[in-house]
Design a protein around this motif. Structure first.
Motif, PDB file in Angstrom:
ATOM      1  N   LEU A 138      40.101  43.411  45.886  1.00 18.82           N
ATOM      2  CA  LEU A 138      40.167  44.611  45.061  1.00 18.82           C
ATOM      3  C   LEU A 138      38.843  45.372  45.111  1.00 18.82           C
ATOM      4  N   PRO A 139      38.903  46.687  44.902  1.00 17.38           N
ATOM      5  CA  PRO A 139      37.648  47.433  44.767  1.00 17.38           C
ATOM      6  C   PRO A 139      36.838  46.873  43.593  1.00 17.38           C
ATOM      7  N   GLU A 159      37.854  47.688  39.983  1.00 19.80           N
ATOM      8  CA  GLU A 159      39.093  47.043  39.560  1.00 19.80           C
ATOM      9  C   GLU A 159      38.873  45.558  39.270  1.00 19.80           C
ATOM     10  N   LEU A 160      38.118  44.903  40.126  1.00 20.52           N
ATOM     11  CA  LEU A 160      37.822  43.485  39.924  1.00 20.52           C
ATOM     12  C   LEU A 160      37.038  43.286  38.629  1.00 20.52           C
ATOM     13  N   GLN A 161      36.100  44.178  38.362  1.00 28.23           N
ATOM     14  CA  GLN A 161      35.341  44.103  37.105  1.00 28.23           C
ATOM     15  C   GLN A 161      36.257  44.266  35.904  1.00 28.23           C
ATOM     16  N   ARG A 162      37.253  45.156  36.019  1.00 29.77           N
ATOM     17  CA  ARG A 162      38.219  45.333  34.922  1.00 29.77           C
ATOM     18  C   ARG A 162      38.986  44.039  34.676  1.00 29.77           C
ATOM     19  N   HIS A 163      39.380  43.364  35.759  1.00 34.34           N
ATOM     20  CA  HIS A 163      40.106  42.094  35.605  1.00 34.34           C
ATOM     21  C   HIS A 163      39.227  41.048  34.922  1.00 34.34           C
TER      22      HIS A 163
END
Length: 94
Positions: free
Chosen positions: A42-43, A46-50
């Protein structure tokens, strides 16, 4: 040398042809591996959001732990599949 030209997925997929009885274990490892590749691909934002979402983070860590446990069990099964006194797993660890 041929093994080194294969992707990790291809190496895992080749195991059941050489070691009977590990098909299910290989499939379970591959399922968790695919999940990990999907998430790490993931960008960054997006990964940070997860990781910021508590439930999503817990799910990712759960799958990562399952992956590690399943991979270790598969390595044990491979080690036990050799006749005689195999030390395959020992050599990997040391």
């Amino acid at each position: 040398i041929e093994q080194t030209r294969l992707t990790p997925r291809e190496r895992l997929e080749a195991i059941p042809a050489r070691v009977p009885g590990v098909e299910k274990a290989v499939q379970e490892v591959l399922t968790r591996y695919a999940f990990s590749l999907e998430k790490t691909g993931l960008p960054t934002n997006e990964l940070q959001r997860h990781f910021s979402d508590k439930e999503s983070r817990a799910d990712m860590f759960r799958v990562a732990n399952e992956y590690g446990d399943l991979m270790f069990s598969l390595l044990q099964a491979l080690d036990n599949s050799h006749k005689g006194n195999s030390k395959f797993l020992r050599y990997l660890v040391i």
